[in-house]
Design an enzyme around this catalytic site. Structure first.
Site, mmCIF file in Angstrom:
data_model
loop_
_atom_site.group_PDB
_atom_site.id
_atom_site.type_symbol
_atom_site.label_atom_id
_atom_site.label_comp_id
_atom_site.label_asym_id
_atom_site.label_seq_id
_atom_site.Cartn_x
_atom_site.Cartn_y
_atom_site.Cartn_z
ATOM 1 C CG HIS A 99 8.973 5.800 -39.799
ATOM 2 N ND1 HIS A 99 9.858 4.909 -39.093
ATOM 3 C CD2 HIS A 99 9.557 6.114 -41.020
ATOM 4 C CE1 HIS A 99 10.863 4.454 -39.764
ATOM 5 N NE2 HIS A 99 10.489 5.392 -40.957
ATOM 6 C CG HIS B 185 35.928 31.058 -28.004
ATOM 7 N ND1 HIS B 185 34.849 31.945 -27.840
ATOM 8 C CD2 HIS B 185 35.765 30.039 -27.482
ATOM 9 C CE1 HIS B 185 33.939 31.227 -27.457
ATOM 10 N NE2 HIS B 185 34.290 30.175 -26.980
ATOM 11 C CD GLU C 172 17.384 11.961 -42.997
ATOM 12 O OE1 GLU C 172 16.502 11.204 -43.288
ATOM 13 O OE2 GLU C 172 18.616 11.826 -42.559
ATOM 14 C CG HIS D 17 38.306 26.474 -26.801
ATOM 15 N ND1 HIS D 17 37.256 27.120 -26.373
ATOM 16 C CD2 HIS D 17 38.206 25.923 -28.103
ATOM 17 C CE1 HIS D 17 36.288 26.692 -27.445
ATOM 18 N NE2 HIS D 17 36.794 26.345 -28.339
#
Length: 750
Positions: A557, A109, A494, A345
């Site tokens: 959950h 890259h 999280e 890229h």
């Protein structure tokens, strides 16, 4: 000892008071407030001989471009103007090494690497403190390449800076199997790489973790007259990182925590793989970071004039309340025919393009992988500074030990790995007379006992501390007002929590991070857990509410497939303890394995503190027999369980034994540890000639067939669960002693 004798000059070597002939404006260092200057560290004047050593190379490169320079009196050129010319030529060389590596590999890259060559070179040449002879020196600056596809640029800078891990031959082996220059940065492969990056945005959160570790340790150990923790964290992100949600989660926390020694450099090249960023991005990223509490600076056209970027870096050094976000506008694929487009890229270049690039930088007569010899000498200057600073740091540490012996002992324990001899003796032990609790409750006791003997234990929960029981009592929260605190309040983030924890673990300072949430939400942080395993980050994941046993919250959950997915991650240790003693055993292994992440899945529902036959010490085997009435004979059937279902296996075994059956009960608390045991041990626990087996776990049946065989029965959950009281939900899916006994009897009758 004065602070000034402990610190190097806080401003980089490009800070001078002279104006460059080739710079748009002077660097206004005189206006900066140098809080802890060390006059002995000021840059020395460059010798005429050294300047002359560059004359031929610079004359060849820039004679036509720079017409107002008297080349006959080149050695009289002022130092700053000379340094600017040298830096410019070094960047040319870096770019050609990028092109050569990609052409040689026909892979890689180059786009971001070509665009950001000047920025990264400047960091390694003039700004960051490091010692290539000792890449793990504690007080080094940390560099993270969140836009990991640009790793070739970092590999080249590591090579030029003198790191043994990247030689010219390594650049020639870019992306080759077994090379030290893989396609994205890997910390366990290439010395000098701090963290493994690739998935975009992860590195930003890792950098926040590294900066948090520095701020925490500085608050705990630095004294007004003795500073032993003082380093900075630099991170480069791209447009892809700017789009990923984890970046904003982590940036929000960094701003909230006021991590002023964190500098994030945004490669704003307006392109991603699919095309220009206008396809999917229109917001003002700088405004976002400003709203998140960052000091923000924008630098236009960084290649035309590096002085504004240098000014931006100096402003970061002056900032005492906020992390710094520097937006640099670059051209992806600089020099190439693909310049400024998404086509730059990745991928190699055509021969015509290669020829044109060489002509642009006067490189046409150079062989592949040519390095101007003076560059090594040039880069050695920064390495020499780092080596000197390391020696000074150890001298300062010795003085610190004399003045603050108690703190010094704790600091040395951390630098030695953070484990005191006999630390495991602090873990609680439970008897059968102790009151019942959920394993999350036993976990709470373990964490708080460990905190007393592990000075590096630090962590927190994603806004679930009261449910996870993952909180260190009698310790402060990590906040701007109390950065010494060992409880981290992540909020409902999280994903960032996981990656920040990786950064803390890989800081290399003996900190032992734990990260807590519900097991169902491990999906939010799955990639960070995977990267922890890949990069040998010893994070401890405390995952509660581990099955359909949480009942009332319903299927959204209730984790079903999560354990199966987590167990599939290479190297990750997944524990599902059945009682207090197995919980303590899981923590013992998790803490001891500092290069391996561990996940402890814990119940909300109550279980026995000491189930007959369980053993904390036996957890290290991963699986072991907790009861067996077979004597010298083989058992007729084996019941295998984990977590809260192990007691169902034992209860069913009691009924079967009363009917005269020979039954063995096995706790398979950690599959991976059991799989690593010698074949003889595994055969003793699960003898191959006993084919009648039943596994019991209130989660996905995936993977269990390996342990019960094709003639056995897997009692699991292949639906999403249901809302209801704990026992009612268990009954619905067959997790009762009666059902396990019924299934066992059917097997025994075959």
């Amino acid at each position: 000892m004065a602070i000034s004798s402990l610190l190097y000059n806080p401003y980089p070597s490009f800070c001078t008071h002279r104006r460059s002939k080739f710079s748009a404006k002077p660097i206004a260092c005189s206006s900066l407030k140098t809080q802890n200057p060390n006059p002995t560290a000021q840059p020395t004047s460059l010798s005429g001989d050294y300047k002359l050593s560059w004359k031929k190379e610079l004359n060849k490169a820039y004679q036509r471009e720079i017409t107002n320079l008297n080349w006959d009196k080149f050695e009289e050129l002022d130092d700053e103007s000379f340094q600017n010319l040298v830096d410019k030529r070094c960047v040319d060389n870096v770019r050609m090494l990028i092109v050569d590596s990609v052409q040689n590999a026909q892979a890689g890259h180059p786009g971001m690497a070509l665009g950001m060559a000047g920025v990264v070179f400047l960091l390694y040449r003039h700004l960051m403190k490091y010692n290539p002879k000792n890449p793990k020196w504690f007080n080094r600056d940390r560099f993270v390449l969140s836009a990991g596809h640009g790793c070739l640029l970092q590999y080249i800078c590591l090579h030029l800076a003198g790191f043994e891990s990247v030689q010219i031959e390594d650049l020639k082996r870019l992306c080759k199997l077994g090379s030290r220059t893989p396609g994205h940065p890997e910390n366990v492969v290439t010395s000098g790489i701090e963290v493994t990056t690739g998935p975009l945005g992860q590195g930003v959160a890792n950098a926040v973790g590294l900066a948090l570790a520095e701020a925490h340790l500085a608050a705990r150990f630095n004294k007004p007259d003795a500073v032993i923790v003082d380093h900075r964290t630099y991170c480069i992100m791209g447009d892809g990182c700017a789009m990923e949600g984890i970046t904003h989660e982590a940036a929000s926390l960094a701003g909230h925590w006021k991590l002023n020694k964190l500098t994030l450099i945004y490669d704003d090249n307006h392109n991603t793989i699919d095309g220009p960023t206008t396809l999917a991005l229109s917001e003002d990223i700088s405004a976002q970071f400003k709203a998140l509490g960052w000091h923000t600076v924008t630098v236009d056209n960084v290649d035309a004039d590096m002085s504004p970027f240098k000014d931006a870096l100096l402003s970061a050094f002056n900032e005492t309340e906020k992390p710094t976000f520097i937006r640099v506008k670059t051209l992806i694929g600089k020099l190439s025919g693909k310049e400024g487009t998404s086509k730059a890229h990745h991928g190699a270049f055509s021969e015509d393009d290669l020829r044109n690039m060489k002509q642009k930088v006067n490189w046409t007569d150079r062989e592949r992988f040519h390095v101007i010899p003076m560059i090594y000498r040039e880069m050695q200057k920064q390495a020499d500074v780092g080596e000197r600073l390391e020696k000074e740091w150890y001298s300062n540490l010795y003085s610190y030990q004399i003045k603050y012996p108690q703190e010094a002992i704790e600091f040395q324990i951390l630098l030695s790995g953070g484990l005191l001899p006999g630390w495991e003796n602090s873990l609680p032990r439970w008897s059968q007379s102790d009151p019942v609790d959920a394993t999350r409750g036993y976990s709470e006791m373990c964490l708080n006992q460990l905190a007393k003997v592990l000075p590096g234990l630090i962590g927190g929960s994603a806004d679930l501390a009261t449910s996870n029981k993952a909180y260190l009592h009698n310790y402060d929260d990590f906040l701007p007002s109390s950065p010494w605190g060992r409880n981290i309040r992540y909020g409902v983030r999280e994903h960032a929590m996981g990656a920040i924890s990786n950064g803390i673990a890989l800081h290399g300072s003996g900190l032992i991070p734990f990260a807590a949430t519900f097991l169902i939400f491990s999906d939010y942080m799955k990639n960070t857990i995977r990267l922890a395993a890949l990069s040998h980050a010893g994070v401890i994941y405390v995952m509660t509410h581990d099955s359909i046993g949480l009942g009332e919250d319903g299927p959204t959950h209730q984790p079903v497939e999560q354990l199966a997915g987590l167990r599939a991650i290479p190297h990750l240790l997944v524990f599902r303890p059945a009682d207090g003693n197995e919980t303590a055993g899981a923590y013992k292994i998790a803490v001891a394995n500092r290069a391996t992440p561990s996940l402890i899945a814990l119940s909300r529902q109550k279980v026995a503190s000491n189930l007959m036959g369980t053993s904390g010490d036996a957890v290290k085997r991963g699986g072991y027999t907790i009861s067996d009435n077979s004597g010298e004979q083989m058992p007729e059937i084996i019941l295998i369980g984990t977590g809260s279902e192990l007691c169902l296996c034992e209860g069913s075994a009691t009924r079967l034994r009363e009917a005269g059956r020979r039954v063995r009960v096995v706790s398979l608390v950690c599959w991976r540890l059991f799989d690593r045991q010698p074949r003889e041990y595994k055969e003793r626990v699960l003898p191959s000639n006993v084919v009648k087996r039943v596994s019991v776990e209130a989660g996905s049946p995936v993977g269990w067939r390996e342990y019960v065989g094709w003639e056995g029965v897997v009692v699991g959950v292949d639906e999403f669960g249901a809302s209801g009281q704990y026992l009612d939900t268990f009954h619905k899916y067959g997790f009762t002693e009666e059902n396990i006994t019924r299934i066992a009897n059917i097997l025994l009758c075959k």
